[in-house]
Motif scaffolding. Structure first.
Motif, PDB file in Angstrom:
ATOM      1  N   ALA A  74       0.844  -1.196   0.000  1.00  6.53           N
ATOM      2  CA  ALA A  74       0.000   0.000   0.000  1.00  6.53           C
ATOM      3  C   ALA A  74       0.879   1.245   0.000  1.00  6.53           C
ATOM      4  O   ALA A  74       1.869   1.316   0.740  1.00  6.53           O
ATOM      5  N   THR A  75       0.531   2.202  -0.841  1.00  9.44           N
ATOM      6  CA  THR A  75       1.256   3.473  -0.928  1.00  9.44           C
ATOM      7  C   THR A  75       0.354   4.577  -0.370  1.00  9.44           C
ATOM      8  O   THR A  75      -0.778   4.757  -0.854  1.00  9.44           O
ATOM      9  N   LEU A  76       0.853   5.284   0.628  1.00  9.51           N
ATOM     10  CA  LEU A  76       0.019   6.290   1.292  1.00  9.51           C
ATOM     11  C   LEU A  76      -0.135   7.544   0.456  1.00  9.51           C
ATOM     12  O   LEU A  76      -1.203   8.160   0.436  1.00  9.51           O
ATOM     13  N   VAL A  77       0.935   7.964  -0.225  1.00 12.40           N
ATOM     14  CA  VAL A  77       0.895   9.164  -1.061  1.00 12.40           C
ATOM     15  C   VAL A  77       1.436   8.806  -2.443  1.00 12.40           C
ATOM     16  O   VAL A  77       2.102   7.781  -2.619  1.00 12.40           O
ATOM     17  N   ASP A  78       1.137   9.640  -3.403  1.00  7.46           N
ATOM     18  CA  ASP A  78       1.564   9.397  -4.782  1.00  7.46           C
ATOM     19  C   ASP A  78       3.027   9.823  -4.947  1.00  7.46           C
ATOM     20  O   ASP A  78       3.324  11.024  -4.933  1.00  7.46           O
ATOM     21  N   PRO A  79       3.966   8.887  -5.136  1.00  7.51           N
ATOM     22  CA  PRO A  79       5.370   9.270  -5.294  1.00  7.51           C
ATOM     23  C   PRO A  79       5.670   9.929  -6.638  1.00  7.51           C
ATOM     24  O   PRO A  79       6.741  10.508  -6.818  1.00  7.51           O
ATOM     25  N   LEU A  80       4.726   9.845  -7.581  1.00  7.37           N
ATOM     26  CA  LEU A  80       4.945  10.403  -8.911  1.00  7.37           C
ATOM     27  C   LEU A  80       4.335  11.789  -9.073  1.00  7.37           C
ATOM     28  O   LEU A  80       4.329  12.330 -10.182  1.00  7.37           O
ATOM     29  N   GLU A  81       3.838  12.349  -7.984  1.00  2.89           N
ATOM     30  CA  GLU A  81       3.249  13.687  -8.054  1.00  2.89           C
ATOM     31  C   GLU A  81       4.252  14.687  -8.610  1.00  2.89           C
ATOM     32  O   GLU A  81       3.916  15.561  -9.400  1.00  2.89           O
ATOM     33  N   THR A  82       5.487  14.538  -8.197  1.00  2.47           N
ATOM     34  CA  THR A  82       6.557  15.376  -8.734  1.00  2.47           C
ATOM     35  C   THR A  82       7.868  14.603  -8.676  1.00  2.47           C
ATOM     36  O   THR A  82       8.108  13.855  -7.730  1.00  2.47           O
ATOM     37  N   VAL A  83       8.666  14.748  -9.721  1.00  2.00           N
ATOM     38  CA  VAL A  83      10.000  14.141  -9.738  1.00  2.00           C
ATOM     39  C   VAL A  83      11.061  15.222  -9.824  1.00  2.00           C
ATOM     40  O   VAL A  83      12.200  14.972 -10.220  1.00  2.00           O
ATOM     41  N   ALA A  84      10.651  16.452  -9.466  1.00  2.00           N
ATOM     42  CA  ALA A  84      11.601  17.568  -9.466  1.00  2.00           C
ATOM     43  C   ALA A  84      12.715  17.282  -8.468  1.00  2.00           C
ATOM     44  O   ALA A  84      12.483  16.742  -7.382  1.00  2.00           O
ATOM     45  N   GLY A  85      13.915  17.646  -8.828  1.00  2.00           N
ATOM     46  CA  GLY A  85      15.062  17.401  -7.958  1.00  2.00           C
ATOM     47  C   GLY A  85      15.841  16.160  -8.329  1.00  2.00           C
ATOM     48  O   GLY A  85      16.991  16.004  -7.929  1.00  2.00           O
ATOM     49  N   LEU A  86      15.212  15.248  -9.100  1.00  2.00           N
ATOM     50  CA  LEU A  86      15.923  14.063  -9.563  1.00  2.00           C
ATOM     51  C   LEU A  86      16.716  14.396 -10.820  1.00  2.00           C
ATOM     52  O   LEU A  86      16.357  15.281 -11.590  1.00  2.00           O
ATOM     53  N   GLU A  87      17.791  13.653 -11.031  1.00  2.37           N
ATOM     54  CA  GLU A  87      18.644  13.867 -12.188  1.00  2.37           C
ATOM     55  C   GLU A  87      18.739  12.583 -13.003  1.00  2.37           C
ATOM     56  O   GLU A  87      18.715  11.484 -12.452  1.00  2.37           O
ATOM     57  N   VAL A  88      18.838  12.739 -14.308  1.00  3.83           N
ATOM     58  CA  VAL A  88      19.122  11.598 -15.178  1.00  3.83           C
ATOM     59  C   VAL A  88      20.593  11.253 -15.025  1.00  3.83           C
ATOM     60  O   VAL A  88      21.464  12.114 -15.198  1.00  3.83           O
ATOM     61  N   THR A  89      20.889  10.018 -14.663  1.00  5.62           N
ATOM     62  CA  THR A  89      22.275   9.616 -14.425  1.00  5.62           C
ATOM     63  C   THR A  89      22.545   8.261 -15.058  1.00  5.62           C
ATOM     64  O   THR A  89      21.656   7.407 -15.162  1.00  5.62           O
ATOM     65  N   ALA A  90      23.800   8.065 -15.475  1.00  4.42           N
ATOM     66  CA  ALA A  90      24.242   6.748 -15.921  1.00  4.42           C
ATOM     67  C   ALA A  90      24.385   5.860 -14.692  1.00  4.42           C
ATOM     68  O   ALA A  90      24.916   6.273 -13.668  1.00  4.42           O
ATOM     69  N   ASP A  91      23.901   4.628 -14.802  1.00  6.92           N
ATOM     70  CA  ASP A  91      23.910   3.700 -13.672  1.00  6.92           C
ATOM     71  C   ASP A  91      24.600   2.406 -14.084  1.00  6.92           C
ATOM     72  O   ASP A  91      24.103   1.323 -13.850  1.00  6.92           O
TER      73      ASP A  91
END
Length: 387
Positions: A74-91
């Protein structure tokens, strides 16, 4: 008969679950439910929305199951509401973190695990943004990038400095695909000489290990559409055959596909359906018709199709993703400005191997082709390549 009836027990499929311990997670909690007689995991899959409302949480997903029990998250809040602050990175090699999944885990495009991907979405849905994120993440890696841009070059031309080759017309695509098939042949011979099954085998010396190639295709439908069937039938057939052969054989020899399209349907021809079967990674953004969602996800999970049709237009970058774990997830990619991807392409332009180096022959300038060259490359020449 009477004895047999006495041995049978009544079962109630619609029966409240027997819940185990509730275990907290960063985004909510997980709980194990024991199945009653007659219940299956599908019964819980069909009731997930009801459980979410009953538990007053954002969503509930079935994450695993064993005989007699299922585990729900169960997920209490929507984690996809915003992805601001994340960076595209090579992994890692051929791995790019492009965003976030609905379970809070990184959204990763991993070509080593899932070699070929189908990415569909309507205009402004985030389809092109995902391609930009991939270019930004792959640019600093020791890989070759090849672009097929059937929008006349407007999508990938800004990143041409990092591309080893770029085709903007179908005839040019046919030439590049023929070259890629030739590359597969030469890498087959290399693997035979060293008695290995793929270019990643430890027995293959690093000094002669071929450079992996990622092929980015924009507007796949343009490869198959015919304005004049009589004049274009052979060219379309050659393109479809070569692209399918690359999809079937490319993984072992370090050639990977990322195919994009606004609309993908069976009406484009049998070549599209055959190619779809080889593109095991699926990304479906908001689409304008059911057929595209079904073409992308329908052979995987009917619930994924329904989820894709519910994506709202005011959440660009959100998509239903099916990757390495064979389960579908909602995901959202980080917004990557065209200027960011272009800057990355320019910064790492020196890492782009020349086309002549990849093919072992003279460089091909696909921008200066004449009619005789196009006709030469559209002749069928793949009979000796195994399927």
């Amino acid at each position: 008969m009477t004895k047999q009836r006495r041995q049978l027990r009544r079962v109630q499929v619609e029966k409240a679950p027997r819940l185990g311990l509730i275990r907290p997670t960063p985004l909510g909690f997980t709980v194990t439910a024991r199945l009653h007689d007659g219940q299956t995991p599908d019964d819980y899959e069909d009731a997930l929305d009801k459980l979410a409302h009953a538990w007053r949480v954002h969503s509930v997903r079935l994450v695993s199951w064993q005989p007699g029990k299922v585990t729900l998250a169960a997920t209490l809040v929507d984690p996809l509401e915003t992805v601001a602050g994340l960076e595209v990175t090579a992994d890692g090699l051929l791995r790019v973190r492009v965003g976030l999944l609905d379970n809070g885990n990184p959204y990763v495009i991993d070509f080593r695990t899932v070699p070929h991907w189908l990415n569909v979405g309507a205009t402004q849905s985030g389809k092109s943004n995902l391609a930009n994120a991939l270019i930004k993440g792959l640019a600093p890696q020791p890989v070759a990038l090849v672009g097929f841009d059937l929008k006349g070059g407007v999508e990938f031309t800004p990143y041409q400095a990092r591309l080893s080759a770029l085709a903007t017309e179908r005839a040019e695509c046919a030439m590049l695909l023929a070259d890629l098939v030739s590359i597969i042949r030469s890498r087959m011979e290399l693997c035979r000489q060293h008695r290995v099954k793929n270019i990643w085998h430890p027995r293959l010396p690093d000094a002669i290990r071929p450079i992996p190639i990622v092929v980015l295709v924009d507007e796949m439908a343009e490869l198959f559409l015919m304005a004049d069937p009589k004049a274009e039938k052979e060219e379309v057939a050659a393109v479809a055959t070569r692209l399918l052969r690359i999809a079937q054989l490319g993984r072992a020899f370090g050639i990977y596909l990322f195919v994009c399209g606004q609309r993908v349907g069976s009406d484009l021809g049998p070549g599209v359906t055959a190619l779809r079967a080889q593109l095991t990674g699926r990304v479906c953004h908001m689409v304008n018709d059911d057929e595209t969602a079904k073409m992308c996800l329908g052979d995987m999970d009917r619930r994924a199709v329904a989820a894709a049709r519910q994506i709202e237009p005011n959440r660009p970058g959100t998509a239903v993703v099916m990757g390495s774990d064979s389960r579908w997830h909602l995901a959202r990619s980080v917004h990557v400005l065209e200027e960011e991807a272009e800057a990355a392409a320019g910064r790492y332009a020196d890492l782009a191997p020349s086309w002549s180096l990849l093919t072992g022959g003279p460089a091909i300038d696909v921008g200066e082709l004449d009619e005789s060259e196009v006709e030469e490359f559209t002749e069928p020449d793949l009979e000796d390549l195994p399927v």
